[in-house]
Write a protein that holds these residues in place. Structure first.
Motif, short mmCIF file in Angstrom:
data_model
loop_
_atom_site.label_atom_id
_atom_site.label_comp_id
_atom_site.label_asym_id
_atom_site.label_seq_id
_atom_site.Cartn_x
_atom_site.Cartn_y
_atom_site.Cartn_z
N GLY A 132 -7.85 72.98 2.80
CA GLY A 132 -8.87 74.02 2.72
C GLY A 132 -9.02 74.80 4.00
O GLY A 132 -8.48 74.43 5.06
N GLY A 133 -9.79 75.88 3.93
CA GLY A 133 -9.90 76.82 5.03
C GLY A 133 -11.13 76.67 5.90
O GLY A 133 -11.51 77.62 6.59
N ALA A 134 -11.77 75.49 5.90
CA ALA A 134 -12.94 75.30 6.76
C ALA A 134 -12.54 75.37 8.23
O ALA A 134 -11.46 74.92 8.61
N ARG A 135 -13.43 75.95 9.05
CA ARG A 135 -13.19 76.08 10.48
C ARG A 135 -14.34 75.48 11.26
O ARG A 135 -15.49 75.54 10.84
N ARG A 136 -14.04 74.95 12.43
CA ARG A 136 -15.07 74.29 13.24
C ARG A 136 -16.14 75.26 13.74
O ARG A 136 -17.26 74.86 14.01
N ASP A 137 -15.79 76.53 13.89
CA ASP A 137 -16.77 77.47 14.44
C ASP A 137 -17.80 77.91 13.41
O ASP A 137 -18.79 78.54 13.75
N GLU A 138 -17.57 77.58 12.13
CA GLU A 138 -18.46 78.06 11.08
C GLU A 138 -19.83 77.39 11.09
O GLU A 138 -20.86 78.03 10.88
N GLU A 139 -19.81 76.06 11.29
CA GLU A 139 -21.04 75.30 11.07
C GLU A 139 -20.91 73.96 11.78
O GLU A 139 -19.81 73.42 11.92
N LYS A 140 -22.02 73.40 12.27
CA LYS A 140 -21.93 72.22 13.14
C LYS A 140 -21.39 70.99 12.43
O LYS A 140 -20.73 70.16 13.07
N ILE A 185 -6.63 75.46 9.66
CA ILE A 185 -7.16 76.49 10.56
C ILE A 185 -8.49 76.03 11.17
O ILE A 185 -9.33 76.85 11.54
N SER A 186 -8.65 74.72 11.30
CA SER A 186 -9.88 74.17 11.87
C SER A 186 -10.18 74.72 13.26
O SER A 186 -11.35 74.95 13.61
N ASN A 187 -9.15 74.95 14.06
CA ASN A 187 -9.34 75.40 15.44
C ASN A 187 -9.43 76.91 15.58
O ASN A 187 -9.56 77.43 16.69
N TRP A 188 -9.38 77.63 14.47
CA TRP A 188 -9.47 79.09 14.50
C TRP A 188 -10.94 79.52 14.53
O TRP A 188 -11.82 78.81 14.10
N THR A 189 -11.17 80.73 15.02
CA THR A 189 -12.48 81.36 14.92
C THR A 189 -12.41 82.47 13.86
O THR A 189 -11.32 82.84 13.40
#
Length: 301
Positions: A132-140, A185-189
């Motif tokens: 999936g496309g979740a990213r760390r910058d989206e939400e804590k 893409i976890s490390n993407w913004t």
């Protein structure tokens, strides 16, 4: 070559490595696809990872029935053009068979109901890795997750019991009944994603660009008045505004933002200057301080 291009190229290489690790370590992966910009980016990365072969796993959409029509049209057209298998499972089926109950009222949303449908689909097909496309910058809560994020045999996530990921060592070993959620893409913004879309000239749904839409205001947010599933009080005045959507969830929980960004270059410029998170327009994240984390603990993506 500017610094932004160098950064995006490095992130692309990392994501391609992750995709290849998934196929090497798991027997039956699937890419969770919504028709949003992040999952569209994943599809392009998967194409590059396995070129000239086709993407070696299906795409799956958990359809709430409350999606923006633009994203559904794009989903169907893209998968047909690519010749990849598309699996669709519908939240409405779970509502009809009584396994979930639909919410009512002004903040009603089917977002929470996706979890049951997703877990049913994972069990139905025996998927052991869901990309999936979740990213760390989206939400804590998403910032806490690993790239290979293990779920137990009930689909639940334990934020206090996660594996270390040292350098590029990704451990895909799982016990019977477990599965893994994978975030290439976890490390993407958000800016990285848009920069990549611009660099690769990737087509995305028109809803991401500024357009005129009938809208109304509630709780300081701009809601679409053109969609029957969006609850609106009689006193909430409908006004045509120039808006776009930064994130695409259900129509009932995704607000628009004022914008004149009509192409990707202008979107990138707008995101670079923005001081507001893209999920600031998602009402489902505002139900409680730990709304996302609680959903993940229950099996949400």
């Amino acid at each position: 070559m500017n610094q932004r291009t160098i950064q995006v190229d490095a992130l692309e290489s990392e994501a391609i490595f992750i995709f290849r690790e998934v196929v090497a370590q798991f027997e039956k992966p699937v890419l969770l696809f919504s028709g949003g910009k992040d999952s569209i980016t994943l599809v392009r990365l998967a194409q590059k990872a396995f070129y000239p072969a086709k993407i070696p796993f299906p795409l799956m959409h958990i359809d709430t029935g409350h999606n923006f029509p633009e994203t559904i049209e794009f989903r169907d057209r893209l998968t047909q053009e690519l010749g990849v298998e598309l699996i669709v499972r519908n939240v409405q089926d779970n509502i009809d068979n009584g396994t979930v109950k639909e919410e009512t009222g002004r903040y009603a949303s089917r977002n929470m109901l996706q979890t049951e449908t997703l877990l049913d689909a994972i069990e139905e097909f025996g998927f052991d890795a869901c990309i999936g496309g979740a990213r760390r910058d989206e939400e804590k809560a998403r910032a806490k997750e690993r790239i290979f994020s293990v779920r137990d045999d009930f689909g639940q996530w334990d934020e206090k019991n996660q594996r270390p990921e040292v350098f590029d060592m990704l451990n895909g070993k799982i016990d019977l009944g477990q599965n893994v959620r994978v975030f290439p893409i976890s490390n993407w913004t958000e800016l990285d994603v848009w920069s990549y879309i611009k660099k690769e000239n990737i087509e995305i749904p028109s809803i991401y660009f500024a357009h005129k839409r009938n809208t109304f205001l509630r709780d300081g947010l701009i809601w679409s008045a053109d969609d029957a599933v969006v609850f609106r009080d009689e006193e909430e005045e409908v006004v045509e505004r120039m808006v776009r959507f930064r994130t695409v969830g259900d129509m009932s929980c995704t607000a628009a933002v004022l914008s004149h960004a009509v192409d990707i270059a202008k979107v990138v410029e707008e995101i670079r200057d923005s001081s507001i998170s893209e999920r600031g327009a998602r009402i489902d994240d505002k139900r409680s301080e730990a709304a996302m984390e609680k959903r993940k603990q229950q099996g949400y993506f």
